[in-house]
Design a protein around this motif. Structure first.
Motif, PDB file in Angstrom:
ATOM      1  N   ASP A 272       0.815  -1.214   0.000  1.00 33.33           N
ATOM      2  CA  ASP A 272       0.000   0.000   0.000  1.00 33.33           C
ATOM      3  C   ASP A 272       0.847   1.262   0.000  1.00 33.33           C
ATOM      4  N   ASN A 273       1.974   1.244   0.712  1.00 30.13           N
ATOM      5  CA  ASN A 273       2.830   2.423   0.795  1.00 30.13           C
ATOM      6  C   ASN A 273       4.230   2.061   0.317  1.00 30.13           C
ATOM      7  N   PRO A 274       4.531   2.259  -0.977  1.00 33.74           N
ATOM      8  CA  PRO A 274       5.860   1.889  -1.498  1.00 33.74           C
ATOM      9  C   PRO A 274       7.002   2.653  -0.838  1.00 33.74           C
ATOM     10  N   SER A 275       6.734   3.882  -0.387  1.00 35.84           N
ATOM     11  CA  SER A 275       7.797   4.675   0.229  1.00 35.84           C
ATOM     12  C   SER A 275       8.333   4.000   1.477  1.00 35.84           C
ATOM     13  N   LEU A 276       7.435   3.464   2.311  1.00 34.22           N
ATOM     14  CA  LEU A 276       7.885   2.761   3.512  1.00 34.22           C
ATOM     15  C   LEU A 276       8.713   1.546   3.148  1.00 34.22           C
ATOM     16  N   MET A 277       8.307   0.845   2.098  1.00 35.58           N
ATOM     17  CA  MET A 277       9.043  -0.334   1.654  1.00 35.58           C
ATOM     18  C   MET A 277      10.439   0.051   1.164  1.00 35.58           C
ATOM     19  N   LEU A 278      10.531   1.120   0.372  1.00 39.69           N
ATOM     20  CA  LEU A 278      11.811   1.505  -0.204  1.00 39.69           C
ATOM     21  C   LEU A 278      12.763   2.097   0.833  1.00 39.69           C
ATOM     22  N   LEU A 279      12.214   2.658   1.914  1.00 36.52           N
ATOM     23  CA  LEU A 279      13.062   3.279   2.935  1.00 36.52           C
ATOM     24  C   LEU A 279      13.350   2.362   4.110  1.00 36.52           C
ATOM     25  N   SER A 280      12.764   1.161   4.128  1.00 38.04           N
ATOM     26  CA  SER A 280      13.003   0.240   5.239  1.00 38.04           C
ATOM     27  C   SER A 280      14.453  -0.234   5.229  1.00 38.04           C
ATOM     28  N   SER A 289      24.366   8.731   1.369  1.00 39.46           N
ATOM     29  CA  SER A 289      22.968   8.287   1.349  1.00 39.46           C
ATOM     30  C   SER A 289      22.049   9.494   1.456  1.00 39.46           C
ATOM     31  N   CYS A 290      21.065   9.574   0.538  1.00 34.34           N
ATOM     32  CA  CYS A 290      20.085  10.663   0.536  1.00 34.34           C
ATOM     33  C   CYS A 290      18.710  10.113   0.193  1.00 34.34           C
ATOM     34  N   VAL A 291      17.680  10.827   0.625  1.00 39.53           N
ATOM     35  CA  VAL A 291      16.302  10.455   0.308  1.00 39.53           C
ATOM     36  C   VAL A 291      15.752  11.470  -0.687  1.00 39.53           C
ATOM     37  N   ILE A 292      15.152  10.960  -1.751  1.00 42.36           N
ATOM     38  CA  ILE A 292      14.569  11.796  -2.791  1.00 42.36           C
ATOM     39  C   ILE A 292      13.093  11.452  -2.936  1.00 42.36           C
ATOM     40  N   CYS A 293      12.373  12.243  -3.717  1.00 40.52           N
ATOM     41  CA  CYS A 293      10.968  11.975  -4.001  1.00 40.52           C
ATOM     42  C   CYS A 293      10.762  12.013  -5.507  1.00 40.52           C
ATOM     43  N   THR A 294      10.303  10.910  -6.057  1.00 38.70           N
ATOM     44  CA  THR A 294       9.995  10.839  -7.480  1.00 38.70           C
ATOM     45  C   THR A 294       8.498  10.641  -7.656  1.00 38.70           C
ATOM     46  N   LEU A 295       7.978  11.061  -8.777  1.00 40.30           N
ATOM     47  CA  LEU A 295       6.547  10.976  -9.046  1.00 40.30           C
ATOM     48  C   LEU A 295       6.306   9.871 -10.073  1.00 40.30           C
ATOM     49  N   GLU A 296       5.557   8.856  -9.676  1.00 42.70           N
ATOM     50  CA  GLU A 296       5.188   7.752 -10.564  1.00 42.70           C
ATOM     51  C   GLU A 296       3.718   7.892 -10.900  1.00 42.70           C
ATOM     52  N   THR A 298       0.544   9.592 -10.689  1.00 41.48           N
ATOM     53  CA  THR A 298       0.008  10.562  -9.735  1.00 41.48           C
ATOM     54  C   THR A 298       0.485  10.271  -8.320  1.00 41.48           C
ATOM     55  N   ARG A 299       1.338   9.276  -8.150  1.00 39.42           N
ATOM     56  CA  ARG A 299       1.744   8.841  -6.813  1.00 39.42           C
ATOM     57  C   ARG A 299       3.157   9.304  -6.500  1.00 39.42           C
ATOM     58  N   PRO A 300       3.361  10.083  -5.435  1.00 43.56           N
ATOM     59  CA  PRO A 300       4.729  10.411  -5.015  1.00 43.56           C
ATOM     60  C   PRO A 300       5.357   9.244  -4.273  1.00 43.56           C
ATOM     61  N   VAL A 301       6.583   8.917  -4.629  1.00 47.36           N
ATOM     62  CA  VAL A 301       7.284   7.780  -4.030  1.00 47.36           C
ATOM     63  C   VAL A 301       8.631   8.263  -3.503  1.00 47.36           C
ATOM     64  N   LEU A 302       8.889   8.001  -2.227  1.00 52.39           N
ATOM     65  CA  LEU A 302      10.171   8.333  -1.627  1.00 52.39           C
ATOM     66  C   LEU A 302      11.117   7.159  -1.764  1.00 52.39           C
TER      67      LEU A 302
END
Length: 453
Positions: A272-280, A289-296, A298-302
């Motif tokens: 449900d929340n790809p950002s949590l998965m990618l940042l785990s 190491s840096c965190v970015i935000c990309t738009l897939e 209509t969904r923002p993904v960190l």
């Protein structure tokens, strides 16, 4: 009796030649022309119920497409809201990535309200049953058949009148009147045209499973993607648990939407929340190491970007990247050398986007360039800082689109600081206690990132 005519067709691009050639003039590949018997030209394909004569635009009546929910929210998002009746959907991906598993799970959900015909040219019905038992699929409205002859599939369709047909895979189905082998250019093209006519005339949704080549493109003629209504790509590594379903073409919804799944022992499970998965499992207090935000869509993904800069032992330094264009990395490193004064010409550079996601938009530039500088100068970027912005060749930070969505996603996940382009920061409203810092240049952004470490 008419003389039999033969034609030579390139199996890579579909180029036709009256004689054999060692090298295809169209795509340049060698030994790809195969001899096939030329069949009579097909009759004009018309869709029943539609006028063939021109009509005025104002006279055309439209209605909302009837959709069938798959019961899988991530798949519905990619399809644009569900399965459209009369649509032809192509699902591509590497062997073993999970295409057949996903479609079987769809059968379990949709089978409660619709009749489904599953035609497999790769597995027997017993093999499909074994996989269905493992996935816990027991819907009574799922009908199986193991067949590669298109005429047999058409006959079953006429007898059963299903609401949805799944063909696994398109490369194994053949038309008997064609002399070429299944999977050839002619067979794939003609079979797809026949299935398209079936879908439109009978208002049946058809899913086609297609394999991809080693270059990552769908096997068969390129025209295959132009004929279907929707093209879905299943991305990911077989040995990794996460899968990404991406829509690259959709006549009934938006493109570039993604759905994220995790492969488990009971099948594909939605994330449900790809950002949590990618940042785990993100490391803390380390450089590079840096965190970015990309738009897939209509969904923002960190996502996390990692960089490793080390002295080279060769005459020419290496530039390697995973999940981001290698040429973009070279460009950003040139900006660091020229505009910031970092001497990277004697260092190898390795950049990786964690989680297997691929980033194509320029909004990730600031995060990537900060990760490279962080590894080179050995300073840590705060794990609660998000960086977004496009980097120009003069070292300026340019504005990006949909900044509100990106900032809101960062706030939901507990970030306390966002470094964004100054032009975007001027128009942003305060979001909770999230600190917004606007920057004009790469040097300014690196100075702030290093001071907050």
């Amino acid at each position: 009796m008419a003389k039999t005519k033969t034609i030579f067709i390139c199996q890579e691009c579909g180029y036709e030649s009256p004689k054999w050639l060692g090298k295809c003039p169209a795509c340049g590949e060698w030994n790809t022309l195969v001899e096939e018997i030329q069949s009579a030209p097909n009759k004009t394909i018309t869709i029943s119920g539609l006028k063939t004569s021109p009509v005025h635009l104002n006279e055309v009546e439209i209605t909302q497409e009837e959709r069938i929910s798959t019961g899988i929210k991530e798949l519905d998002r990619v399809l644009g809201g569900g399965i459209v009746r009369g649509s032809l959907v192509l699902v591509g991906g590497d062997p073993g990535i999970g295409k057949s598993t996903l479609l079987l799970q769809v059968c379990e959900m949709v089978g409660q309200k619709a009749k489904i015909l599953y035609a497999s040219g790769e597995e027997s019905v017993k093999q499909i049953k074994i996989r269905a038992d493992r996935l816990g699929i027991s819907t009574p409205n799922l009908l199986l058949m193991s067949e590669t002859n298109l005429e047999a599939i058409q006959q079953s369709m006429q007898d059963l009148k299903p609401d949805i047909i799944i063909v696994d895979s398109i490369q194994t189905i053949f038309k008997p009147e064609l002399t070429s082998a299944p999977g050839s250019i002619s067979q794939v093209r003609e079979v797809t045209i026949s299935l398209m006519r079936i879908a439109k005339e009978n208002n049946i949704a058809i899913f086609l499973v297609g394999h991809v080549t080693k270059e990552g493109t769908l096997a068969g003629p390129r025209v295959l993607e132009h004929m279907v209504d929707c093209v879905l790509y299943f991305e990911g590594e077989r040995h990794q648990s996460y899968r990404i379903l991406r829509a690259v073409k959709n006549r009934f919804g938006s493109t570039n939407e993604i759905g994220v799944f995790e492969m488990q022992d009971r099948g594909l499970v939605e994330v449900d929340n790809p950002s949590l998965m990618l940042l785990s499992g993100r490391p803390v207090n380390v450089s590079g190491s840096c965190v970015i935000c990309t738009l897939e869509g209509t969904r923002p993904v960190l996502a996390e970007v990692q960089a490793l800069i080390s002295p080279t032992s060769f005459g020419i330094p290496r530039r390697m990247s995973t999940g981001i264009d290698n040429n973009r990395i070279t460009l950003l490193m040139a900006v660091l050398e020229k505009r910031v004064g970092l001497h990277l010409q004697n260092h190898d550079a390795y950049v990786n986007v964690v989680g297997g996601i691929r980033i194509d938009e320029p909004a990730a530039d600031l995060g990537v360039i900060t990760a490279i500088a962080s590894s080179f100068k050995n300073f840590q970027v705060s794990p609660q800082t998000l960086l977004m912005g496009e980097v120009g060749l003069t070292g300026e930070i340019r504005a990006i689109s949909y900044i509100d969505k990106r900032v809101n996603e960062a706030y939901k996940l507990g970030f306390n600081q966002c470094i964004v382009p100054l032009e975007n920061a001027k128009n942003l409203k305060q979001t909770g206690d999230l600190k917004i810092i606007g920057v004009k240049s790469v040097s300014e952004a690196l100075e702030i990132a290093a001071s907050n470490s």
